[in-house]
Design an enzyme around this catalytic site. Structure first.
Site, PDB file in Angstrom:
ATOM      1  N   GLU A   1       5.850  -3.555   1.609  1.00  0.00           N
ATOM      2  CA  GLU A   1       5.817  -2.324   1.639  1.00  0.00           C
ATOM      3  C   GLU A   1       7.274  -1.945   1.169  1.00  0.00           C
ATOM      4  O   GLU A   1       7.950  -1.962   0.209  1.00  0.00           O
ATOM      5  CB  GLU A   1       5.142  -1.652   2.649  1.00  0.00           C
ATOM      6  CG  GLU A   1       3.756  -1.783   2.866  1.00  0.00           C
ATOM      7  CD  GLU A   1       3.242  -0.504   3.230  1.00  0.00           C
ATOM      8  OE1 GLU A   1       3.309   0.620   2.675  1.00  0.00           O
ATOM      9  OE2 GLU A   1       2.002  -0.713   4.342  1.00  0.00           O
TER      10      GLU A   1
ATOM     11  N   GLU B   1       4.750  -0.425  14.766  1.00  0.00           N
ATOM     12  CA  GLU B   1       3.955   0.452  13.892  1.00  0.00           C
ATOM     13  C   GLU B   1       2.635   1.211  14.577  1.00  0.00           C
ATOM     14  O   GLU B   1       2.462   2.239  14.669  1.00  0.00           O
ATOM     15  CB  GLU B   1       3.464  -0.251  12.743  1.00  0.00           C
ATOM     16  CG  GLU B   1       2.389   0.641  11.987  1.00  0.00           C
ATOM     17  CD  GLU B   1       2.181  -0.094  10.484  1.00  0.00           C
ATOM     18  OE1 GLU B   1       2.157  -1.484  10.576  1.00  0.00           O
ATOM     19  OE2 GLU B   1       1.944   0.360   9.341  1.00  0.00           O
TER      20      GLU B   1
END
Ligand code: BGC
Length: 722
Positions: free
Chosen positions: A339, A609
């Protein structure tokens, strides 16, 4: 002018990953001054007479290249020699055409440059990129941001052929360097080198970070160093990097003969651990063979927090490292898996904290200007910048309003706010035009939703499920979040117009209508996030009842948080602004999952996260979506500065011109100290307990209002103890 040079293209390199070298040999006298302006369609490393030019890693940075392509200017006076000189520029696909932006991998590597030599007699000589340059293949035989690098030190530059000059090449998108440069920063030595239960040799650098290793070995030609990277070990103590998904993150270096020092050139890795997959037989692995170099945007450190609680201190350190690791030219979601993009929601959530920790003004200005041009193309801002998309999502696309406004509040620059105003308004208009209902944000062709991303309030949510399920979207209602953020955006635009002396009546009216519609549509709040947003965005008609409900929901959850990316930055503020300060501290100090200190107890060195990236059994969240270096939940630091230490500014102030110090002590912490370097000097607010008595020590760089235990003082610049 670099714009007068030709873009030149390397021949025969159509697939990304291959790294051409552009070469220009020239003869000159020693100049009085030499300046190189240069950029590339990719990431470049320029060398003059084999020495690297400048210290900008990953130049020219990541922008909306179509409209804004940065070039850099280097003073190379000391590097130009009397006689023959060789300028060599290695280029990888990087953010321009690497896997991070392109699946196909098609790439036409190009550079554009101008070297201006000025001599003692006042004459100048200009060397431009043109068809006299050559290109060939060099030792960097593969480089990609996701997949890493392969470098063959036994190879020189070969197969040189003339380049193609691109006569119709576009140069009006070239802009001088605007953002902060990306630099090598801290260096870490191994804290241990060990063999895992699986028998793999692993190095632990003690800190999760973004950067790369630097190695020093004496080896034989053709011997290989091959490395893999990971953020964590699994519960058995084995190397674990499944969470990098398709990002190969390899580093393979083929040695030349003898002593050599090397590091990757055009990529970066997010890691704490390195697995040694291959190492030269003839070399000795010593404690100083490996170093780990942190690489991120140059930003002046402006804030610090030190408390008597080592766990809170670790949390703060993790927040700083989350920022360092994700401020590599653009604000990213994470630095390791496939990402590493400029997710708008993540930046929106964290930008206030970011501005306390470091001076991020230049950094965000560049990114916001990319957002601005992208917004003009699509009429709206999507999920990632650079790389805009036509959809709009609550709490993500709202970065178009929230981030410029926060930058104004933090730095007080009206001119830049005015530059951003069109984009801020066009975001409101995009919602208005797209929504299928009046005065709310619902339905619409452009609408997409992530919900309260990664909230833990959907019982039984499956951690292995695909990332559109409840385990990802949380329980807050999508249309609630949309309506709330729509109202919040409008309220910000009202203030921005006011600050800029413009007519804001239309948006005051719109806010009232959207608020009224919100109250009609959502008489009840179902989640912690819903309560927190209703309070923070001034949408609830009954704040006292809403905060009671919020407190009740927290108690029902065992005095624990259950918010995701959207609610987390607001929940402690919603509590402390509405008479529930002690409960805010309870959440901050909570150690059971889900909480900020839960991950600290499990040895985190950056922000995770998920609240449970590793669960209580030591099991990982599905590798489909599990980063150990996402800064979003680090947004709690703005509460630590602003409420716990109480370093804030008056409601009508920007750039901390009107300082207000209003600390909020809590007996469960013996001492709490924050400093913040405003443009007028460093402010420090400390409180500590002497038995039951709280003592305040305050240092003011300017005159300020100080509010202690409800009493107000107007104080002059200076040091105070109360
Ligand atoms: C990213 C996030 C981002 C999200 C959108 C993820 O893949 O890592 O941080 O905001 O997608 O929900």
């Amino acid at each position: 002018m670099i714009k007068d040079s030709l873009w030149i293209r390397a021949k025969n390199i159509e697939k990304s990953g291959r790294c051409p070298v552009f070469v220009k040999v020239f003869t000159t006298e020693k100049p009085l001054k030499a300046t190189l302006s240069i950029t590339a369609k990719g990431v470049y490393v320029a060398c003059l007479n084999s020495e690297r030019i400048g210290d900008f890693i990953m130049a020219p940075g990541f922008t909306e290249y179509k409209y804004r392509h940065q070039y850099q200017v280097y003073d190379v006076t000391d590097m130009v020699e009397d006689g023959e000189n060789k300028l060599e520029v290695t280029v990888s696909a990087g953010w321009y055409a690497g896997r991070i932006v392109s699946r196909k991998g098609d790439w036409t590597p190009e550079i554009i440059a101008e070297l201006v030599l000025t001599f003692a007699d006042g004459k100048t000589e200009i060397i431009k990129t043109d068809e006299s340059w050559m290109s060939g293949e060099g030792p960097l035989i593969f480089s990609d941001i996701y997949d890493g690098e392969i470098y063959d030190a036994t190879r020189g530059v070969s197969g040189l052929t003339p380049v193609i000059g691109i006569c119709d090449g576009k140069t009006d998108n070239l802009i001088p360097q605007e953002g902060e440069i990306v630099k090598e920063q801290e260096i870490f030595k191994p804290v241990s080198i060990f063999t895992t239960p699986k028998g793999e040799k692993v190095i632990d650098f003690g800190q999760n970070l973004v950067g790369y290793p630097k190695l020093t070995v004496t080896a034989k030609k053709g011997e290989v160093v091959s490395l893999s990277f990971a953020e964590v070990l699994d519960k058995d103590g084995n190397f674990y990097n499944e969470n990098y998904r398709s990002a190969k993150c390899q580093y393979r270096y083929i040695c030349k003969d003898g002593y050599q020092t090397f590091k990757p050139k055009c990529t970066f890795y997010g890691y704490r651990y390195i697995r040694i997959d291959e190492f030269p037989e003839s070399a000795v692995l010593k404690d100083d063979t490996f170093e780990s170099v942190a690489v991120y945007s140059k930003m002046k450190r402006t804030g610090n927090i030190v408390t008597s609680n080592p766990k809170l201190n670790r949390l703060f350190s993790n927040i700083l490292w989350g920022q360092r690791s994700n401020f590599l030219d653009i604000p990213t979601d994470c630095p390791q898996r496939d990402e590493r993009r400029g997710w708008t929601g993540d930046a929106q959530v964290f930008c206030k904290t970011a501005g306390y920790n470091f001076d991020v003004y230049k950094f965000f200005k560049k990114w916001l200007r990319d957002m601005d041009v992208a917004s003009r193309e699509f009429g709206s801002v999507g999920f990632m910048i650079p790389g805009n998309n036509p959809e709009i999502a609550a709490a993500w696309s709202d970065a178009a309003v929230i981030v410029p406004w926060q930058m104004y509040l933090t730095y007080g620059d009206k001119e830049f706010l005015s530059e951003m105003l069109d984009m801020m308004i066009s975001h409101i208009e995009a919602i208005k035009n797209d929504s299928e209902y009046e005065n709310t944000w619902r339905g619409g062709k452009k609408l997409y939703q992530f919900g309260d991303w990664l909230a833990t309030d959907t019982p039984g949510a499956d951690r292995e499920a695909d990332f559109t399920g409840p385990a990802y979207n949380g329980a807050s209602r999508f249309d609630f979040l949309q309506a709330a953020f729509y109202a919040y955006d409008i309220s910000i635009v009202v203030k921005a117009l006011d600050v800029l002396g413009k007519d804001n009546r239309e948006y005051i009216e719109l806010f009232e209508k959207v608020k009224a519609q919100f109250q009609k549509d959502f008489p009840e709040y179902y989640t912690q996030t819903e309560c927190a947003l209703a309070l923070r965005f001034d949408l609830t008609p009954l704040p006292e009842e809403t905060v009671k409900l919020l407190a009740q929901k927290i108690h029902e959850n065992g005095d624990r948080i259950s918010t995701g990316f959207v609610g987390t930055p607001h929940i402690l503020h919603a509590l402390s602004e509405n008479g529930e300060l002690a409960l805010a501290y309870t959440l901050l100090l909570q150690e059971k999952y889900p909480s900020w200190l839960y991950q600290v107890n499990l040895g985190a060195t950056t922000m995770w996260e998920h609240w449970d990236s590793i669960d209580e059994n030591g099991d990982m969240w599905s590798p489909k979506m599990n980063s150990f270096n996402h800064y979003a939940y680090g947004a709690v630091a703005d509460w630590m500065y602003e409420v716990a230490a109480g370093i804030k500014q008056a409601d009508d102030s920007a750039g901390f011109e009107k300082l207000v110090i209003k600390p909020h002590p809590d007996k469960r912490i013996e001492s709490f100290e924050a400093t913040y370097d405003t443009k007028n000097g460093v402010v420090c607010s400390k409180w500590y307990y002497d038995d039951d008595k709280v003592i305040y020590k305050i240092s003011l760089p300017t005159d300020a209002k100080v509010i202690l235990d409800g009493k107000e003082y107007n104080l002059k610049k200076g040091e105070y103890v109360f």
